[in-house]
Write a protein that holds these residues in place. Structure first.
Motif, PDB file in Angstrom:
ATOM      1  N   ASN A 141       0.801  -1.250   0.132  1.00 12.94           N
ATOM      2  CA  ASN A 141      -0.073  -0.041  -0.001  1.00 12.94           C
ATOM      3  C   ASN A 141       0.886   1.132  -0.102  1.00 12.94           C
ATOM      4  OD1 ASN A 141      -2.081   1.868   0.230  1.00 12.94           O
ATOM      5  ND2 ASN A 141      -2.176   1.655   2.586  1.00 12.94           N
ATOM      6  N   LEU A 142       1.116   1.585  -1.361  1.00  9.18           N
ATOM      7  CA  LEU A 142       1.780   3.010  -1.293  1.00  9.18           C
ATOM      8  C   LEU A 142       1.271   4.312  -0.745  1.00  9.18           C
ATOM      9  CD1 LEU A 142       3.979   2.862  -4.634  1.00  9.18           C
ATOM     10  CD2 LEU A 142       4.646   1.974  -2.407  1.00  9.18           C
ATOM     11  N   ALA A 143      -0.156   3.938  -0.666  1.00 13.69           N
ATOM     12  CA  ALA A 143      -1.055   5.179  -0.179  1.00 13.69           C
ATOM     13  C   ALA A 143      -0.917   5.278   1.240  1.00 13.69           C
ATOM     14  CB  ALA A 143      -2.581   5.178  -1.045  1.00 13.69           C
ATOM     15  N   HIS A 144      -0.166   4.575   1.745  1.00 13.31           N
ATOM     16  CA  HIS A 144      -0.059   4.561   3.337  1.00 13.31           C
ATOM     17  C   HIS A 144       0.295   6.048   3.738  1.00 13.31           C
ATOM     18  CE1 HIS A 144      -0.478   2.619   7.176  1.00 13.31           C
ATOM     19  NE2 HIS A 144       0.565   3.009   7.586  1.00 13.31           N
ATOM     20  N   GLY A 145       1.247   6.500   2.867  1.00  8.41           N
ATOM     21  CA  GLY A 145       1.655   8.092   3.168  1.00  8.41           C
ATOM     22  C   GLY A 145       0.651   9.060   2.804  1.00  8.41           C
ATOM     23  N   SER A 146      -0.318   8.717   2.136  1.00 11.14           N
ATOM     24  CA  SER A 146      -1.574   9.684   1.885  1.00 11.14           C
ATOM     25  C   SER A 146      -2.365   9.677   3.264  1.00 11.14           C
ATOM     26  CB  SER A 146      -2.294   9.150   0.656  1.00 11.14           C
ATOM     27  OG  SER A 146      -1.539   9.341  -0.333  1.00 11.14           O
ATOM     28  N   LEU A 147      -2.372   8.658   3.831  1.00 10.92           N
ATOM     29  CA  LEU A 147      -3.389   8.646   5.136  1.00 10.92           C
ATOM     30  C   LEU A 147      -2.712   9.161   6.119  1.00 10.92           C
ATOM     31  CD1 LEU A 147      -4.032   4.740   4.772  1.00 10.92           C
ATOM     32  CD2 LEU A 147      -5.796   6.618   4.649  1.00 10.92           C
ATOM     33  N   LEU A 149      -3.331   4.734  12.838  1.00 10.22           N
ATOM     34  CA  LEU A 149      -2.056   4.993  13.329  1.00 10.22           C
ATOM     35  C   LEU A 149      -1.388   5.934  12.510  1.00 10.22           C
ATOM     36  CD1 LEU A 149      -0.911   1.324  14.716  1.00 10.22           C
ATOM     37  CD2 LEU A 149      -1.754   3.202  15.906  1.00 10.22           C
ATOM     38  N   ALA A 150      -1.402   5.885  10.958  1.00 10.26           N
ATOM     39  CA  ALA A 150      -0.906   6.749  10.210  1.00 10.26           C
ATOM     40  C   ALA A 150      -1.280   8.170  10.185  1.00 10.26           C
ATOM     41  CB  ALA A 150      -1.089   6.136   8.724  1.00 10.26           C
ATOM     42  N   GLY A 151      -2.772   8.207  10.686  1.00 12.35           N
ATOM     43  CA  GLY A 151      -3.403   9.400  10.896  1.00 12.35           C
ATOM     44  C   GLY A 151      -2.791  10.112  12.109  1.00 12.35           C
TER      45      GLY A 151
END
Lengths: 309, 249
Positions: free
Chosen positions: A38-44, A201-203
């Protein structure tokens, strides 16, 4: 290079490390359990920072900001999992990389449309805007709070995964999804739960770094790359590995950037050192990753069946 | 009530008819065994009953309810418990933890989802009881990796029992066992017989003929005979297709 400076840089490294852990925990669980990149993890992470900054600006309550960032990013994660990504779980990793890279572009553009292309400002909450004196030097209490909160979340996550019923199912589901399903567990919902937890957690990492880094479109990408380094060093799927690797990467990266130029000056001429020092400093963690991969290709704490340590 | 019914199940893989119009019935309290040579389509049939494989046509009914379109976990929640041909256990969990997981999977619908799994004395005693039923109480704190193959198969049955099953689906529980282990497993299956409706897929002929109330013989995806052990033993077609082959092997 004084002892105080070294200590404060060490604390900065720890603080970066716990933030990286919050990001890496979700990413490594999702990869370990669903085999999903999931590369979109940074977007979260970015969404968490924006949700938090916007809420803080409106309500002046940092508690509400944290709540908005965590719940908001978790909800986006839940919706992503249910509607956007569910078709991708059975596809190969390249498809997943392409699709989630597309999501990065989508989210960056979305943020630009809503909040504009510039960075928005998020203040350090008043209660934590002081400094703390330790061993005769001062250190911002907000950064201490980040370290404390990160360690508390790490402990909570450990207890959740190792001790609770749902943690047990998550661990078993990582290696034996069919068996867990045959026991009557909806493995899809278990995956969604893990995905949403990782997103939350990313948020949380996003909102906590809001006051010390700039909240702007694309802020998730540099941190995503560090996070990927962390989960590779720690061992894919391993929470424990992610924890140690995040602290190592945080400290190595921070100390390297702080002291590498000085160290280089002791070896080379000033001009050479000034040019090579920062360059080498930014390469340090990748060199470290290469070393780990050469010696332990599975990472420092490879995940094995049963325990997602 | 009829525990389990398959009705005209058909499954093709490309040109291969893996399941050819299979209809069978497991009555309440009955142990119904399925035998058949390798490649007869036993695993495909089990997969369709458990919900892992969707049939091309036909129906599966569990306790009178049509479950043909239900997922694996939904069928499990209706009371279908299974064991696998190849052991599916969390290797680094202890025996007790594996059973606790099964207990908790069923209990996860109530609000103690986040509870410490080991603090819940009801769940622990329920799990210990399941371990005791299969004779593994002494091994409760050993990890799966430390258990012998036969004990691992027994543990799988304990997990199935811990879910409070209404129907058991056992996929070759005797596979790969030593003689001593087989004897213990057969004794265990005898103790379960009559208490649960059981669909047993098994290669071991002696075990099948001593355990089963009813036997169906599957050859090339088709049931060529179904009856009591005595009827099957004397069935000419079966002897030609299967038992004869065993005898010469």
């Amino acid at each position: 290079m004084t002892a105080q400076l070294a200590l404060s840089q060490l604390l900065n490294g720890l603080q970066l490390g716990v933030l990286l852990f919050l990001l890496a925990a979700g990413l490594t669980l999702v990869f370990g359990i669903m085999s999903f990149v999931n590369l979109a993890h940074g977007s979260l992470y970015m969404l968490g920072a924006y949700f938090g900054a916007a809420t803080f600006a409106k309500t002046d309550s940092f508690t509400l900001a944290i709540l908005a960032a965590t719940v908001g990013a978790g909800l986006v994660g839940l919706l992503l999992d249910r509607f956007a990504l569910t078709k991708l779980y059975t596809r190969d990793h390249l498809d997943q990389v392409l699709a989630t890279f597309g999501l990065i572009l989508f989210f960056n553009e979305l943020i630009r449309m809503i909040w504009g292309p510039g960075s928005i400002f998020m203040q350090v909450p008043d209660a934590l805007s002081q400094t703390v004196d330790i061993f005769g030097f001062t250190y911002p209490s907000y950064r201490f709070a980040i370290i404390g909160a990160g360690l508390a979340v790490a402990l909570g996550l450990y207890l959740l995964i190792q001790k609770t019923r749902v943690g047990m199912l998550i661990r078993a589901g990582a290696t034996h999804p069919h068996m867990v399903a045959s026991l009557g567990v909806n493995i899809k919902w278990l995956n969604t739960l893990v995905f949403a937890l990782g997103a939350a957690l990313a948020g949380l990492a996003g909102v906590m770094s809001g006051p010390i880094m700039s909240v702007q479109p694309g802020m998730g990408e540099p941190v995503l790359i560090l996070t990927l380094v962390v989960i590779i060093i720690g061992g894919l799927g391993s929470i424990r590995g992610a924890f140690y690797a995040a602290l190592i990467v945080g400290v190595v990266d921070t100390l390297g950037r702080a002291f590498m130029p000085t160290i280089m000056r002791g070896i080379f001429e000033r001009n050479t050192a000034d040019a090579a020092g920062p360059a080498l400093a930014s390469m340090l963690i990748y060199l470290f990753m290469a070393l780990v991969l050469a010696l332990k290709p599975q990472g420092l704490f490879p995940a094995t069946a049963g325990a997602t340590r | 009530m009829t525990a389990l019914v398959t009705e005209n199940l058909v499954k093709r893989f490309g040109g291969v008819q893996a399941t050819d119009n299979v209809s069978l019935t497991v009555e309440d309290g009955q142990l119904h065994a399925i035998i058949g040579p390798n490649g007869a389509g036993k695993s495909t049939l089990i997969g369709q009953i458990a919900g892992e494989i969707a049939p091309d046509s036909g129906h599966v009914a569990l306790l009178g309810k049509d479950v043909t379109t239900l997922s694996v976990f939904a069928r499990a929640n209706l009371g279908l418990a299974r064991t696998y041909q190849i052991t599916q256990l969390a290797k680094e969990f202890t025996a007790l933890d594996n059973v606790l997981m099964a207990t908790n999977a069923r209990a996860s619908h109530n609000f103690s989802f986040w509870k410490n799994a080991h603090d819940d004395s009801d769940a622990v005693s329920h799990s210990l009881a399941a371990l005791a039923k299969v004779g593994l109480l002494d091994a409760k704190n050993r990890t799966v990796a430390e258990l012998a193959h036969g004990e691992q198969r027994q543990l799988e049955i304990a997990m199935a029992l811990a879910t409070g099953p209404k129907v058991l689906l056992l996929d070759e529980p005797l596979a790969g066992m030593s003689q001593g282990e087989s004897a213990a497993m057969i004794a265990l299956l005898k103790s379960l017989k009559g208490r649960y409706p059981i669909l047993l897929v098994e290669h071991d002929m002696d075990a099948v003929f001593s355990l089963a109330d009813r036997i169906s013989v599957l050859v090339y995806g088709r049931i060529i005979a179904s009856g009591t052990p005595e009827e099957i033993r004397n069935n000419v077609e079966v002897r030609a297709a299967y038992l004869g082959e065993e005898a010469t092997a």
